[in-house]
Design a protein around this motif. Structure first.
Motif, PDB file in Angstrom:
ATOM      1  N   ALA A  44      -5.372  10.193 -17.720  1.00 35.84           N
ATOM      2  CA  ALA A  44      -6.823  10.315 -17.854  1.00 35.84           C
ATOM      3  C   ALA A  44      -7.526   9.112 -17.257  1.00 35.84           C
ATOM      4  N   GLN A  45      -6.942   7.920 -17.434  1.00 39.45           N
ATOM      5  CA  GLN A  45      -7.557   6.715 -16.886  1.00 39.45           C
ATOM      6  C   GLN A  45      -7.477   6.708 -15.361  1.00 39.45           C
ATOM      7  N   ASP A  46      -6.452   7.352 -14.810  1.00 36.36           N
ATOM      8  CA  ASP A  46      -6.261   7.371 -13.369  1.00 36.36           C
ATOM      9  C   ASP A  46      -6.958   8.550 -12.693  1.00 36.36           C
ATOM     10  N   ALA A  47      -7.700   9.355 -13.441  1.00 37.28           N
ATOM     11  CA  ALA A  47      -8.372  10.517 -12.868  1.00 37.28           C
ATOM     12  C   ALA A  47      -9.358  10.056 -11.799  1.00 37.28           C
ATOM     13  N   ALA A  48      -9.468  10.856 -10.767  1.00 40.59           N
ATOM     14  CA  ALA A  48     -10.401  10.549  -9.697  1.00 40.59           C
ATOM     15  C   ALA A  48     -11.827  10.565 -10.243  1.00 40.59           C
ATOM     16  N   PRO A  49     -12.677   9.690  -9.717  1.00 39.31           N
ATOM     17  CA  PRO A  49     -14.061   9.662 -10.208  1.00 39.31           C
ATOM     18  C   PRO A  49     -14.759  11.011 -10.072  1.00 39.31           C
ATOM     19  N   GLN A  50     -14.417  11.761  -9.013  1.00 41.34           N
ATOM     20  CA  GLN A  50     -15.035  13.068  -8.832  1.00 41.34           C
ATOM     21  C   GLN A  50     -14.687  13.996  -9.995  1.00 41.34           C
ATOM     22  N   VAL A  51     -13.452  13.926 -10.468  1.00 43.27           N
ATOM     23  CA  VAL A  51     -13.018  14.758 -11.585  1.00 43.27           C
ATOM     24  C   VAL A  51     -13.732  14.321 -12.862  1.00 43.27           C
ATOM     25  N   GLU A  52     -13.803  13.022 -13.098  1.00 39.97           N
ATOM     26  CA  GLU A  52     -14.491  12.513 -14.281  1.00 39.97           C
ATOM     27  C   GLU A  52     -15.974  12.881 -14.256  1.00 39.97           C
TER      28      GLU A  52
END
Length: 152
Positions: free
Chosen positions: A25-33
Protein backbone atom coordinates in the motif's frame (compact mmCIF):
# COMPACT_ATOMS: atom_id res chain seq x y z
CA UNK A 1 -4.20 -23.94 26.06
CA UNK A 2 -4.29 -25.85 22.79
CA UNK A 3 -6.42 -23.08 21.19
CA UNK A 4 -4.06 -20.38 22.43
CA UNK A 5 -1.13 -22.16 20.76
CA UNK A 6 -3.09 -22.60 17.55
CA UNK A 7 -4.04 -18.90 17.57
CA UNK A 8 -0.44 -17.85 18.25
CA UNK A 9 0.79 -20.08 15.41
CA UNK A 10 -1.78 -18.65 13.00
CA UNK A 11 -0.90 -15.10 14.02
CA UNK A 12 2.79 -15.80 13.46
CA UNK A 13 2.05 -17.13 9.99
CA UNK A 14 -0.19 -14.20 9.03
CA UNK A 15 2.03 -11.41 10.37
CA UNK A 16 4.34 -11.34 7.31
CA UNK A 17 1.30 -11.08 5.05
CA UNK A 18 0.01 -8.05 6.94
CA UNK A 19 3.43 -6.42 6.63
CA UNK A 20 3.58 -7.22 2.92
CA UNK A 21 0.12 -5.68 2.38
CA UNK A 22 1.07 -2.55 4.30
CA UNK A 23 4.32 -2.25 2.35
CA UNK A 24 2.48 -2.72 -0.95
CA UNK A 25 0.00 0.00 0.00
CA UNK A 26 2.86 2.38 0.78
CA UNK A 27 4.46 1.59 -2.58
CA UNK A 28 1.26 2.19 -4.57
CA UNK A 29 1.65 4.55 -7.48
CA UNK A 30 0.41 8.08 -6.77
CA UNK A 31 -2.09 7.72 -9.61
CA UNK A 32 -3.64 4.71 -7.88
CA UNK A 33 -3.74 6.48 -4.51
CA UNK A 34 -5.33 9.55 -6.14
CA UNK A 35 -7.98 7.37 -7.72
CA UNK A 36 -8.76 5.63 -4.43
CA UNK A 37 -9.14 8.94 -2.60
CA UNK A 38 -11.41 10.32 -5.30
CA UNK A 39 -13.54 7.18 -5.10
CA UNK A 40 -13.91 7.76 -1.36
CA UNK A 41 -14.72 11.44 -1.88
CA UNK A 42 -17.23 10.51 -4.58
CA UNK A 43 -18.91 8.06 -2.22
CA UNK A 44 -19.09 10.78 0.43
CA UNK A 45 -20.67 13.17 -2.07
CA UNK A 46 -23.13 10.43 -2.95
CA UNK A 47 -24.20 10.24 0.69
CA UNK A 48 -24.61 14.01 0.93
CA UNK A 49 -26.31 14.36 -2.44
CA UNK A 50 -28.62 11.44 -1.73
CA UNK A 51 -29.80 13.10 1.48
CA UNK A 52 -30.13 16.50 -0.15
CA UNK A 53 -32.25 15.04 -2.98
CA UNK A 54 -34.39 12.99 -0.61
CA UNK A 55 -33.13 9.72 -2.08
CA UNK A 56 -31.90 8.60 1.34
CA UNK A 57 -32.99 9.57 4.84
CA UNK A 58 -31.30 12.54 6.47
CA UNK A 59 -28.74 11.42 9.04
CA UNK A 60 -26.79 14.15 10.82
CA UNK A 61 -23.93 11.85 11.82
CA UNK A 62 -23.57 10.43 8.30
CA UNK A 63 -23.59 13.95 6.85
CA UNK A 64 -20.81 15.18 9.12
CA UNK A 65 -18.81 11.98 8.58
CA UNK A 66 -19.10 12.43 4.82
CA UNK A 67 -17.84 15.99 5.11
CA UNK A 68 -14.95 14.74 7.23
CA UNK A 69 -13.89 12.63 4.25
CA UNK A 70 -13.40 15.85 2.25
CA UNK A 71 -11.59 17.53 5.13
CA UNK A 72 -9.20 14.66 5.79
CA UNK A 73 -8.62 13.26 2.31
CA UNK A 74 -8.25 16.43 0.25
CA UNK A 75 -4.94 17.54 1.79
CA UNK A 76 -3.57 14.01 1.26
CA UNK A 77 -4.83 14.05 -2.34
CA UNK A 78 -3.11 17.36 -3.07
CA UNK A 79 0.28 15.84 -2.25
CA UNK A 80 -0.09 12.94 -4.70
CA UNK A 81 1.05 14.77 -7.83
CA UNK A 82 4.83 14.43 -7.94
CA UNK A 83 6.73 15.02 -11.16
CA UNK A 84 6.56 11.88 -13.26
CA UNK A 85 2.99 10.98 -12.28
CA UNK A 86 1.41 12.91 -15.13
CA UNK A 87 0.50 9.74 -17.02
CA UNK A 88 -0.19 6.10 -16.35
CA UNK A 89 -2.82 4.11 -14.50
CA UNK A 90 -5.57 5.75 -16.58
CA UNK A 91 -5.06 9.06 -14.80
CA UNK A 92 -7.40 11.85 -15.78
CA UNK A 93 -5.17 14.54 -14.29
CA UNK A 94 -4.61 17.42 -16.70
CA UNK A 95 -1.10 18.84 -17.23
CA UNK A 96 -2.37 22.09 -15.73
CA UNK A 97 -1.87 20.58 -12.26
CA UNK A 98 1.89 20.60 -12.77
CA UNK A 99 1.83 23.90 -14.69
CA UNK A 100 0.02 25.80 -11.92
CA UNK A 101 0.35 23.84 -8.67
CA UNK A 102 -0.42 26.91 -6.57
CA UNK A 103 -3.87 27.29 -8.11
CA UNK A 104 -4.47 23.54 -7.82
CA UNK A 105 -3.65 23.66 -4.10
CA UNK A 106 -5.77 26.79 -3.67
CA UNK A 107 -8.78 25.01 -5.16
CA UNK A 108 -8.19 22.02 -2.87
CA UNK A 109 -7.93 24.27 0.15
CA UNK A 110 -11.18 25.96 -0.89
CA UNK A 111 -12.85 22.56 -0.89
CA UNK A 112 -11.60 21.83 2.63
CA UNK A 113 -12.84 25.25 3.81
CA UNK A 114 -16.25 24.68 2.21
CA UNK A 115 -16.55 21.25 3.84
CA UNK A 116 -15.52 22.64 7.22
CA UNK A 117 -18.12 25.41 6.92
CA UNK A 118 -20.78 22.90 5.88
CA UNK A 119 -20.30 20.58 8.87
CA UNK A 120 -22.28 22.68 11.35
CA UNK A 121 -25.35 23.30 9.20
CA UNK A 122 -25.27 19.80 7.69
CA UNK A 123 -25.22 18.29 11.15
CA UNK A 124 -28.20 20.34 12.33
CA UNK A 125 -30.88 19.75 9.72
CA UNK A 126 -31.69 18.59 6.23
CA UNK A 127 -32.30 22.17 5.17
CA UNK A 128 -28.90 23.12 6.60
CA UNK A 129 -27.30 20.32 4.60
CA UNK A 130 -29.03 21.41 1.41
CA UNK A 131 -27.88 24.99 1.85
CA UNK A 132 -24.31 24.11 2.86
CA UNK A 133 -23.81 21.56 0.12
CA UNK A 134 -23.83 24.18 -2.66
CA UNK A 135 -20.37 25.63 -1.91
CA UNK A 136 -18.92 22.14 -1.49
CA UNK A 137 -20.24 21.11 -4.90
CA UNK A 138 -19.02 24.34 -6.46
CA UNK A 139 -15.52 23.71 -5.10
CA UNK A 140 -15.54 20.18 -6.49
CA UNK A 141 -16.73 21.41 -9.86
CA UNK A 142 -14.14 24.21 -10.06
CA UNK A 143 -11.29 21.77 -9.55
CA UNK A 144 -12.71 19.13 -11.88
CA UNK A 145 -13.25 21.65 -14.67
CA UNK A 146 -9.71 22.98 -14.43
CA UNK A 147 -7.78 19.83 -13.59
CA UNK A 148 -9.64 16.65 -14.54
CA UNK A 149 -9.82 15.41 -18.11
CA UNK A 150 -13.03 13.81 -19.38
CA UNK A 151 -13.31 10.04 -19.56
CA UNK A 152 -12.08 8.60 -22.81
Amino acid sequence: MRYALAFASAAALLAPLAFTSAAAAQDAAPQVERHEIMEEVGDAMGVLGGMAKGERPYDAAAATEALDVFIVQTPLFLELFPEGSETGHDTRAKPAIWEDPADFHEKGEALVAAAESAKGPAGESLEGLRTALGPVGQSCRACHEAYRAPKN
